[in-house]
Write a protein that holds these residues in place. Structure first.
Motif, PDB file in Angstrom:
ATOM      1  N   ASN A 146       0.886  -1.327  -0.022  1.00  0.00           N
ATOM      2  CA  ASN A 146      -0.071   0.041  -0.050  1.00  0.00           C
ATOM      3  C   ASN A 146       0.913   1.411  -0.066  1.00  0.00           C
ATOM      4  OD1 ASN A 146       0.941   0.039   2.704  1.00  0.00           O
ATOM      5  ND2 ASN A 146      -0.940  -0.099   3.569  1.00  0.00           N
ATOM      6  N   GLY A 147       2.201   1.067  -0.193  1.00  0.00           N
ATOM      7  CA  GLY A 147       2.996   2.258  -0.081  1.00  0.00           C
ATOM      8  C   GLY A 147       3.467   2.868   1.222  1.00  0.00           C
ATOM      9  N   GLN A 148       3.112   2.162   2.269  1.00  0.00           N
ATOM     10  CA  GLN A 148       3.511   2.619   3.642  1.00  0.00           C
ATOM     11  C   GLN A 148       4.920   1.681   3.997  1.00  0.00           C
ATOM     12  OE1 GLN A 148       0.082   1.949   6.284  1.00  0.00           O
ATOM     13  NE2 GLN A 148      -0.990   3.722   5.306  1.00  0.00           N
ATOM     14  N   LEU A 149       5.704   2.214   4.890  1.00  0.00           N
ATOM     15  CA  LEU A 149       6.511   1.472   5.424  1.00  0.00           C
ATOM     16  C   LEU A 149       6.135   0.983   6.836  1.00  0.00           C
ATOM     17  CD1 LEU A 149       9.751   3.913   5.250  1.00  0.00           C
ATOM     18  CD2 LEU A 149       9.099   1.840   3.728  1.00  0.00           C
ATOM     19  N   ALA A 150       6.329  -0.316   7.211  1.00  0.00           N
ATOM     20  CA  ALA A 150       6.113  -1.116   8.512  1.00  0.00           C
ATOM     21  C   ALA A 150       7.075  -1.905   8.584  1.00  0.00           C
ATOM     22  CB  ALA A 150       4.734  -1.841   8.067  1.00  0.00           C
TER      23      ALA A 150
END
Length: 243
Positions: free
Chosen positions: A197-201
């Motif tokens: 989703n384009g987020q960093l986690a």
């Protein structure tokens, strides 16, 4: 025989096999790293052979050294690999990096499997087992991982072909798809890695020893039985539902 035995999963598997009573041949590019793995092994029979798996000549020399020492090859854990180019968008990945990943992850795996197949077919009693290190990426990709993902999908085809072609010679071949084992290569997962989703986690990881235990189980089966495909992963990693 364990390729990529100088660190990470390869080192953990070599240790677990030695503890289970196997004589272990350690292969990898870095002689110093192989010696560090050897120093961690329990007292037992082992051989270190610095090897670049992308070189047909070096792979041939590796298997010749093992057969000279032990007389046969009963097991290959086909583990050497690289994630070079990971994190680079597809449009920016240079052809040289693509070729380097294919050379190690696919051609190197083929050369080692081919050499093992020849040895297992020729030896008496005939047969042996090849366990290929696939990846969760043999099923689903991470963002910006096209070279690694393509080679790991190809590894599945390699495994299936080896399984079929090995049937007449008692050569069993299986694949272990690993997700988020805690190694040098996965260290960034614990601090934050790009998601679909384009987020960093940050992602959970598991001990590489848990992977090694699965390899030891697969290796201990009689040749009449085979784990064709197995997935071992950190329980809470984003695999189911990835993408």
């Amino acid at each position: 025989m364990v390729t990529g035995a100088g660190s990470g999963i390869g080192r953990s598997v070599a240790l677990a096999l030695a503890e289970a009573g196997w004589s272990v041949a350690l292969a990898g590019r870095r002689a110093t790293a192989l010696e560090e793995t050897a120093a961690a092994l329990p007292s037992g029979d082992f051989l270190t052979v610095p090897t670049d798996v992308t070189s047909a000549e070096e792979v041939a020399a590796l298997f010749a050294a093992v057969r000279d020492r032990y007389g046969r090859v009963d097991l290959l854990f086909n583990n050497a690999g690289t994630f070079a180019g990971g994190g680079v968008p597809v449009e920016d990945l240079d052809p040289e990096t693509w070729r380097a990943v294919v050379d190690v992850n696919l051609t190197g795996a083929f050369l080692c499997a081919q050499a093992a197949f020849r040895a297992m077919k020729e030896q008496e009693p005939q047969g042996g087992r090849i366990i290929n290190n696939g990846s969760i990426s043999a099923h689903v990709p991470r963002p910006h991982s096209i070279a690694y993902t393509a080679t790991k999908h190809a590894m599945t085809g390699l495994t299936k072909s080896l399984s079929l072609d090995g049937r007449p010679y008692r050569i069993a071949c299986g694949q272990l798809d690993i997700g988020n084992a805690a190694t040098e290569m996965t260290a960034r997962m614990q601090t934050g890695i790009l998601q679909a989703n384009g987020q960093l986690a940050a992602e959970p990881v598991m001990d590489a020893a848990d992977v090694a235990a699965t390899v030891v189980h697969m290796a201990a089966l009689p040749l009449e039985a085979n784990v064709q495909f197995a997935t071992v992963m950190a329980t809470a990693m984003p695999y189911i539902g990835r993408g």
